[in-house]
Design an enzyme around this catalytic site. Structure first.
Site, PDB file in Angstrom:
ATOM      1  NE  ARG A  31      -4.333  -1.559   0.188  1.00  0.00           N
ATOM      2  CZ  ARG A  31      -4.492  -2.612  -0.622  1.00  0.00           C
ATOM      3  NH1 ARG A  31      -3.652  -2.917  -1.349  1.00  0.00           N
ATOM      4  NH2 ARG A  31      -5.567  -3.252  -0.703  1.00  0.00           N
TER       5      ARG A  31
ATOM      6  CD  GLU B 141      -3.540   2.992  -5.257  1.00  0.00           C
ATOM      7  OE1 GLU B 141      -4.423   2.448  -5.681  1.00  0.00           O
ATOM      8  OE2 GLU B 141      -2.140   2.349  -4.835  1.00  0.00           O
TER       9      GLU B 141
ATOM     10  CG  HIS C 245      -3.531  -0.928  -6.853  1.00  0.00           C
ATOM     11  ND1 HIS C 245      -4.116  -0.578  -5.572  1.00  0.00           N
ATOM     12  CD2 HIS C 245      -3.541  -2.457  -6.599  1.00  0.00           C
ATOM     13  CE1 HIS C 245      -4.333  -1.454  -4.647  1.00  0.00           C
ATOM     14  NE2 HIS C 245      -3.980  -2.776  -5.397  1.00  0.00           N
TER      15      HIS C 245
HETATM   16  C1  8YV Z   1      -7.416  -5.260  -5.485  1.00  0.00           C
HETATM   17  C2  8YV Z   1      -5.439  -5.256  -3.639  1.00  0.00           C
HETATM   18  O1  8YV Z   1      -7.451  -5.530  -6.671  1.00  0.00           O
HETATM   19  O2  8YV Z   1      -6.669  -7.219  -2.652  1.00  0.00           O
HETATM   20  C3  8YV Z   1      -6.063  -6.212  -2.531  1.00  0.00           C
HETATM   21  O3  8YV Z   1      -5.926  -5.844  -1.076  1.00  0.00           O
HETATM   22  O4  8YV Z   1      -4.596  -4.552  -3.103  1.00  0.00           O
HETATM   23  C4  8YV Z   1      -5.876  -5.457  -5.166  1.00  0.00           C
HETATM   24  O5  8YV Z   1      -5.346  -6.543  -5.283  1.00  0.00           O
HETATM   25  C5  8YV Z   1      -7.961  -4.081  -4.885  1.00  0.00           C
HETATM   26  O6  8YV Z   1      -7.756  -3.902  -3.631  1.00  0.00           O
HETATM   27  C6  8YV Z   1      -9.513  -4.172  -5.330  1.00  0.00           C
HETATM   28  O7  8YV Z   1     -10.481  -4.334  -4.171  1.00  0.00           O
END
Ligand code: 8YV
Length: 321
Positions: free
Chosen positions: A240, A269, A287
């Site tokens: 993150r 983001e 991302h």
């Molecule tokens: C997701 C992510 O695509 O799963 C997670 O925590 O960071 C990503 O892979 C995104 O969060 C969509 O909800």
């Protein structure tokens, strides 16, 4: 025939997932794929028993408190949980589920893509060709950092961190890690544990951030900690954006303290810190960690498996609270 449970699906999901949700539930779909704010979510959840959300929508205590009483489950299409106030969800008796395991490999792949691209100056090479600026091969052109045999420090040795370690072994890297607790030997697979993150930083020629966003990891990579890294180190982040102090990282990329960085995630983001755009030694992606059709399908099916369990009165397999 009993009515199907109503489920608000906050974003457009892959076709196979949408088809399953539409067949199993009275699915309230977001065909236009617009990003809903709290007011829209609260309004659209009226009469719904559950919400299938993503990590883009935020569920702090104030939003959870406004959700209709009919909502009894929140299935997030993510492994990350920082967008949901879990304590408040628990207090409200809301079931929360996530999607562990299925995005481990795709996220570890992107970690390695960033690591290699940052080390081997992929952005500069790509740009040279696209701008028709390549005047031919030379022995000293775009010399990067050798990867094989180097020390890789992994912050956060959960599923994704361990999958990064598996890939790193294929590159003959020496694997070091810090984690809240030391792993058993069968999971360590020879990786060297460091009691403190600072000890890990001191030896990390490459550093992979794979820890969740928590109050403890916020701005983890700040000026003081970057100073501990060996000169010319390379940092990659697929966890993150909040783990990184953007200005500190950019300062180190400009001064040469760090050779390069690879980033798939950013604080705030999609409005990334503008300084990254003009730095040649940062390789940036929007991302994409879990962005393969197979993974996104698996994430969606996991959400449905969890909701099916809730509606059948069973314990959902990926229940968080
Ligand atoms: C997701 C992510 O695509 O799963 C997670 O925590 O960071 C990503 O892979 C995104 O969060 C969509 O909800």
């Amino acid at each position: 025939m009993t009515a199907k449970p109503a489920v608000l699906v906050t974003r457009k999901l892959p076709d196979a997932v949408t088809a399953r949700a539409a067949a199993s539930y009275d699915a309230r779909l977001n065909e236009a794929d617009t990003q809903f704010g709290p007011d829209e979510i609260v309004a659209m959840a009226r009469g719904c028993e559950a919400i299938l959300c993503t990590s883009i929508e935020k569920f702090p205590a104030q939003v959870l408190a406004r959700l209709p009483d009919s909502v009894r489950a929140l299935a997030t299409f993510s492994v990350g949980l920082e967008h949901i106030d879990l304590e408040a969800a628990k207090a409200r008796g809301l079931i929360v589920t996530n999607t562990p395991d299925v995005l481990t490999d795709s996220t570890a792949d992107i970690t390695f893509l960033l690591l290699l691209a940052a080390a081997r100056r992929a952005y500069e090479g790509e740009r040279m060709l696209r701008q028709d600026a390549w005047r031919g091969w030379t022995p000293t052109q775009l010399l990067g950092v050798h990867v094989s045999g180097k020390r890789l420090g992994i912050l956060g040795m959960g599923r994704i961190g361990r999958a990064v370690a598996r890939r790193a072994r294929g590159f003959d890297m020496e694997i070091h890690y810090h984690n809240r607790s030391r792993l058993p030997a069968e999971l360590e697979q020879g990786a060297i544990y460091h009691e403190t993150p600072e000890d890990l930083l001191k030896i990390s020629q490459f550093l992979a951030l794979n820890a969740p966003a928590t109050p403890e990891t916020e701005r983890f990579l700040n000026t003081q900690r970057i100073a501990l890294l060996p000169d010319g180190a390379i940092v990659v982040n697929t966890a993150r954006g909040t783990l990184v102090d953007d200005e500190a990282l950019q300062g180190a990329l400009k001064s040469g303290k760090l050779a390069a960085a690879g980033l798939d995630v950013f604080e705030g983001e999609p409005r990334i810190h503008a300084g990254y755009r003009s730095l040649d030694n940062v390789f940036i992606l929007p991302h994409l960690g879990s962005a393969t059709l197979e993974t996104r399908n698996a994430m969606g099916f996991k959400c449905c498996d969890n909701l099916d369990a809730v509606f059948a009165g069973r314990e959902p397999p990926d229940r968080v609270v």
